[in-house]
Design a protein around this motif. Structure first.
Motif, PDB file in Angstrom:
ATOM      1  N   LYS A  59       0.839  -1.203   0.000  1.00  0.00           N
ATOM      2  CA  LYS A  59       0.000   0.000   0.000  1.00  0.00           C
ATOM      3  C   LYS A  59       0.872   1.251   0.000  1.00  0.00           C
ATOM      4  O   LYS A  59       0.607   2.209  -0.723  1.00  0.00           O
ATOM      5  N   ALA A  60       1.934   1.231   0.786  1.00  0.00           N
ATOM      6  CA  ALA A  60       2.859   2.368   0.825  1.00  0.00           C
ATOM      7  C   ALA A  60       3.547   2.547  -0.524  1.00  0.00           C
ATOM      8  O   ALA A  60       3.786   3.676  -0.968  1.00  0.00           O
ATOM      9  N   PHE A  61       3.856   1.436  -1.202  1.00  0.00           N
ATOM     10  CA  PHE A  61       4.471   1.541  -2.535  1.00  0.00           C
ATOM     11  C   PHE A  61       3.493   2.165  -3.525  1.00  0.00           C
ATOM     12  O   PHE A  61       3.875   3.018  -4.328  1.00  0.00           O
ATOM     13  N   MET A  62       2.228   1.764  -3.463  1.00  0.00           N
ATOM     14  CA  MET A  62       1.221   2.344  -4.361  1.00  0.00           C
ATOM     15  C   MET A  62       1.053   3.834  -4.061  1.00  0.00           C
ATOM     16  O   MET A  62       0.913   4.641  -4.982  1.00  0.00           O
ATOM     17  N   ASP A  63       1.108   4.225  -2.787  1.00  0.00           N
ATOM     18  CA  ASP A  63       1.057   5.648  -2.422  1.00  0.00           C
ATOM     19  C   ASP A  63       2.278   6.382  -2.977  1.00  0.00           C
ATOM     20  O   ASP A  63       2.171   7.505  -3.477  1.00  0.00           O
ATOM     21  N   PHE A  64       3.439   5.737  -2.878  1.00  0.00           N
ATOM     22  CA  PHE A  64       4.671   6.314  -3.428  1.00  0.00           C
ATOM     23  C   PHE A  64       4.508   6.572  -4.930  1.00  0.00           C
ATOM     24  O   PHE A  64       4.853   7.643  -5.430  1.00  0.00           O
ATOM     25  N   LEU A  65       3.970   5.576  -5.650  1.00  0.00           N
ATOM     26  CA  LEU A  65       3.760   5.755  -7.093  1.00  0.00           C
ATOM     27  C   LEU A  65       2.792   6.891  -7.373  1.00  0.00           C
ATOM     28  O   LEU A  65       3.040   7.725  -8.247  1.00  0.00           O
ATOM     29  N   ALA A 116       9.025   7.167 -12.211  1.00  0.00           N
ATOM     30  CA  ALA A 116       8.622   7.129 -10.801  1.00  0.00           C
ATOM     31  C   ALA A 116       9.177   5.899 -10.095  1.00  0.00           C
ATOM     32  O   ALA A 116       9.704   5.995  -8.975  1.00  0.00           O
ATOM     33  N   ILE A 117       9.076   4.740 -10.736  1.00  0.00           N
ATOM     34  CA  ILE A 117       9.557   3.500 -10.113  1.00  0.00           C
ATOM     35  C   ILE A 117      11.069   3.557  -9.916  1.00  0.00           C
ATOM     36  O   ILE A 117      11.599   3.056  -8.924  1.00  0.00           O
ATOM     37  N   SER A 118      11.768   4.191 -10.842  1.00  0.00           N
ATOM     38  CA  SER A 118      13.224   4.320 -10.729  1.00  0.00           C
ATOM     39  C   SER A 118      13.635   5.098  -9.488  1.00  0.00           C
ATOM     40  O   SER A 118      14.748   4.943  -8.988  1.00  0.00           O
ATOM     41  N   LYS A 119      12.762   5.930  -8.981  1.00  0.00           N
ATOM     42  CA  LYS A 119      13.043   6.740  -7.781  1.00  0.00           C
ATOM     43  C   LYS A 119      12.726   5.995  -6.481  1.00  0.00           C
ATOM     44  O   LYS A 119      12.939   6.520  -5.396  1.00  0.00           O
TER      45      LYS A 119
END
Length: 146
Positions: A59-65, A116-119
């Motif tokens: 969930k945190a990864f999806m928020d990050f994206l 975004a994923i690269s970051k």
């Protein structure tokens, strides 16, 4: 006649590589047979003892994206959901590589997602049955809501 049409459409939709229920997986091809004793082998989550994970959970990864995908320059339709599928490898050091986004329904969308994923901060690395760190492929859907 209806019976023949049903069979025809099922055979079209289930042509090619197959998943566990026998239908096509159109986005990511089935990986070739590989030797998991190779130190550079890429594991699937089911093949690991401990799968790789984002430090604060998916969930945190999806928020990050959501916070890092810049769609301002893209002309995404308003009030319409757009879904893409993302695949990447979590390396033994926790960094991400081999990022794939499919399909690309709008020009520039894949590049925005890859950027975004690269970051992304480093992930917690997967381990095999011997406890060694291994590379793992991760795939997930991502939906844009405008």
């Amino acid at each position: 006649m209806k019976y023949l049409l049903v069979i025809f459409f099922i055979s079209i939709s289930c042509f090619g590589q197959k998943d566990s229920i026998g239908c096509v997986l159109p986005i990511f091809p089935e990986p070739p047979k590989r030797d998991l004793s190779d130190p550079n082998a890429v594991y699937n989550p089911q093949e690991t003892k401990t799968p790789a994970e984002y430090a604060d959970g998916i969930k945190a990864f999806m928020d990050f994206l959501s916070k890092n995908i810049d769609t301002r320059k893209l002309q995404l339709p308003k009030d319409k959901k757009t879904r893409v599928y993302v695949s990447f490898i979590i390396e033994k050091d926790g960094n991400l590589s081999d990022i794939i986004v499919a399909p690309e329904p709008y020009k520039g969308l894949s590049a925005a997602v890859i950027n975004a994923i690269s970051k992304s901060p480093k992930w917690i690395v997967a381990t095999n049955s011997e406890g060694a760190k291994v590379r793992m492929r991760y795939a997930l859907p991502y939906t844009f809501k405008n």
